[in-house]
Design an enzyme around this catalytic site. Structure first.
Site, PDB file in Angstrom:
ATOM      1  N   ASP A 186       0.051 -68.325  28.026  1.00 48.03           N
ATOM      2  CA  ASP A 186      -0.529 -66.906  27.893  1.00 48.03           C
ATOM      3  C   ASP A 186      -0.606 -66.782  26.237  1.00 48.03           C
ATOM      4  O   ASP A 186      -1.415 -65.804  25.798  1.00 48.03           O
ATOM      5  CB  ASP A 186       0.533 -65.843  28.374  1.00 48.03           C
ATOM      6  N   HIS A 245      -3.264 -72.422  39.416  1.00 41.71           N
ATOM      7  CA  HIS A 245      -2.344 -72.615  40.463  1.00 41.71           C
ATOM      8  C   HIS A 245      -2.614 -74.346  40.969  1.00 41.71           C
ATOM      9  O   HIS A 245      -1.579 -74.992  40.922  1.00 41.71           O
ATOM     10  CB  HIS A 245      -2.457 -71.658  41.798  1.00 41.71           C
TER      11      HIS A 245
HETATM   12  C1  PEP Z   1       2.943 -69.700  29.836  1.00 40.21           C
HETATM   13  O1  PEP Z   1       2.511 -68.473  29.751  1.00 40.21           O
HETATM   14  O2  PEP Z   1       2.735 -70.335  28.767  1.00 40.21           O
HETATM   15  C2  PEP Z   1       3.927 -69.930  30.815  1.00 40.21           C
HETATM   16  C3  PEP Z   1       4.734 -71.066  30.884  1.00 40.21           C
HETATM   17  O3  PEP Z   1       3.914 -69.311  31.910  1.00 40.21           O
HETATM   18  P1  PEP Z   1       2.771 -69.062  32.978  1.00 40.21           P
HETATM   19  O4  PEP Z   1       1.772 -70.428  32.947  1.00 40.21           O
HETATM   20  O5  PEP Z   1       3.420 -69.254  34.537  1.00 40.21           O
HETATM   21  O6  PEP Z   1       2.146 -67.807  32.875  1.00 40.21           O
HETATM   22 MG    MG Z   2       2.881 -66.974  30.921  1.00 44.42          MG
END
Ligand code: PEP
Ligand code: MG
Length: 568
Positions: A452, A186
């Protein structure tokens, strides 16, 4: 010292060591009851003053819904039952205010915590917060609100919560160094949004540095210099000026199209977390928003946002973007993003657990409110809906069916919305990338979530410091999945974007261009540089390297190959 570079730029300033002060309440017997009650009343007034200040700051810097938490705090301090409870205790038991406040708070907190009502449970958290602030003021412990920083400072902390970052004075905070976190935590995302240089994952930095030390951080290399010589400071100031010059040059790219050397056009968009972030995207020439992370609307508060609140947030951004696309991602909580007021049970593997679309399909009440808000806002711009954490095609079908239900309701109520709104999914679970051809038949677009996708492909927790060396966007398996997703999307005639951090990676830009990625969505601060770099690469030429690149053995081999044969 070195950490993980998470937000670009050089920061030169004094260390502002951010540690929660320890509050230990000791019971004392007092003689003069009136004096003690006066002391308590004065402290309540001072606490209210502090809370009001925070309310105004948050309203100005972040937004109304985030500021609301402080009105709730104020109300608690004005609650006659609470106030008289403390005063009675002081009078009847002849104890010091600190002890009385603690006892009364504990009493109410235990009541709230035992009620089976999410809203009241959340009140317990608020009450604890307010009481901590009041106790701190009673005990004369100095506040460490980040909003009070008035010198160019680098915040050094174990980690920062969303409420901490909300209170940061952006003029004075010239850097952030944290012991925890990585590129996608974050704090790092907020730092990039606010364009504050930041470094994460620096073990023991809160012990190694002291308040007022001078510090230089380089958010591009991850380097930290503690108490550097005046000469070194001079050199870095010079570097900062050069960076500012470069920025001026890049600004010339603001209204240009995003074209490769051989004339291939792509779209370079921005990622946002709050409606305010859209200004930075537009200032930096973003051609749209490829990812609006709506979970921030739900976080750092004590209850779900209403349909109206959400509608306002989405509409503002849609209107500012005009014809340019706005991809709104539905609620993606769980994993490292918690919503305490939902009282979700603790899980062994939160990143593999009850989160994002899984939660939304289970809690249709929450999901439908968000979809209504998004659909209503779609009458005011070019909105697209995106589902996070899809792993199974049945989830897509179910989510689309719910959209249809919501559309039907809106039609019946004569509320306008975009009948042809595009619906897409995040490709962030390997299962979807591998089977992307089938998914592509049922959605209008893909957006690859590499943050992810990397963690799930490599089985490396994206926030775990000890294994961060394994988390790598150049891993051949990750790149193969990306290529497969783009190709399968194109075979079915849909566009494919990327909104994970890899989309803004300098070295991957030419590779993704060659793979045919249609849209790159990144932190606002990276857009202009990406557009500038893009002109140097020819899609056709780099395509010739892809087979070799994708058959290499390790992440390091891939990175070296890009360095030596593509970037040159
Ligand atoms: C990701 O997972 O690449 C993405 C853009 O989502 P977040 O970072 O919010 O999980
Ligand atoms: Mg994600």
């Amino acid at each position: 010292m070195k950490g993980i570079a998470t937000s670009s730029g050089i920061g030169i300033g004094q260390v502002f060591l951010y540690k929660e002060p320890e509050i230990k309440v000791v019971k004392q017997n007092i003689e003069d009851i009136d004096l003690e009650i006066n002391r308590f009343e004065d402290s309540v007034n001072n606490t209210i003053e502090e809370i009001d200040k925070l309310y105004k700051l948050t309203l100005k810097n972040i937004g109304e819904s985030e500021a609301e938490i402080f009105s709730a705090h104020r109300m608690m301090l004005e609650d006659p039952e609470f106030i008289s409870g403390v005063k009675d205790k002081i009078k009847n038991e002849k104890v010091n205010s600190e002890f009385a406040v603690k006892e009364v708070t504990d009493f109410y907190v235990s009541i709230f915590e035992n009620i089976e009502d999410e809203y009241l449970k959340a009140r317990a958290v608020d009450l604890k917060d307010v009481s901590k602030r009041l106790l701190r003021i009673l005990m004369g412990i100095k506040s460490i609100d980040l909003s009070t920083i008035d010198k160019k400072s680098i915040i050094v902390a174990e980690d920062l919560t969303p409420s901490d970052t909300a209170q940061m004075n952006k003029e004075m905070v010239v850097g952030i160094v944290t012991e925890l976190g990585g590129r996608t935590s974050h704090t790092s995302i907020i730092a990039r949004t606010l364009e504050i240089p930041a470094i994460a994952g620096v073990k023991d930095i809160t012990k190694l540095s002291n308040f007022g030390d001078s510090m230089i951080i380089n958010g591009d290399t991850g380097e930290i210099l503690l108490n550097p010589s005046l000469e070194v400071i001079g050199d870095y100031e010079e570097k900062t000026r050069e960076l500012a010059d470069l920025r001026d040059k890049l600004l010339a790219m603001k209204d240009k199209e995003s074209l490769s050397k051989d004339g291939h056009k792509v779209e370079i968009a921005g990622n946002i977390g709050t409606p305010k972030d859209i200004d930075k995207v537009l200032e930096n020439g973003g051609e749209g928003v490829g990812l609006y992370r709506t979970e921030f609307l739900y976080m750092d508060r004590d209850r779900l946002p209403s349909e109206e609140e959400q509608f306002d947030a989405y509409k503002i951004v849609a209107e500012k973007l005009g014809k340019r696309p706005l991809v709104i991602r539905t609620l993606d909580v769980g994993g490292d993003k918690e919503l305490p007021y939902l009282n979700l049970p603790k899980e062994m593997n939160p990143f593999l657990g009850y989160r994002a679309i899984r939660l939304c399909l289970d809690r249709k009440d929450i999901f439908k409110i968000q979809l209504r808000a998004i659909l209503r806002a779609s009458a005011f711009g070019n909105i697209k809906i995106m589902f996070p954490m899809i792993s199974d095609l049945s989830e897509v079908r179910e989510a689309k069916a719910i959209i249809e239900e919501v559309k039907m309701d809106l039609r019946q109520e004569n509320i306008p919305f975009d009948e042809n709104i595009e619906i897409g999914i995040m490709v962030e679970i390997p299962a979807v990338a591998i089977h992307s051809r089938a998914f592509a038949k049922e959605v209008d677009f893909f957006s690859i979530g590499t943050n992810d996708l990397i963690q799930y492909t490599l089985a490396v927790d994206r926030g775990n410091q000890d294994i961060a060396y394994l988390y790598n966007q150049y891993h051949p398996s990750v790149l193969n999945l990306i290529k497969m997703t783009i190709e399968n999307g194109h075979k079915e005639g849909i566009w494919v974007g990327m909104c994970g951090e890899a989309a803004g990676d300098k070295k991957l830009l030419p590779v993704l261009l060659a793979m045919g990625l249609d849209e790159f969505s990144m932190s606002a601060s990276l857009i202009l540089r990406a557009r500038n770099d893009l002109q140097r690469y020819s899609k056709g030429e780099i395509r010739d390297h892809l087979d070799t690149l994708l058959s290499l053995g390790t992440s390091k081999d891939v990175e070296n190959y890009i360095d030596e044969n593509i970037l040159k």
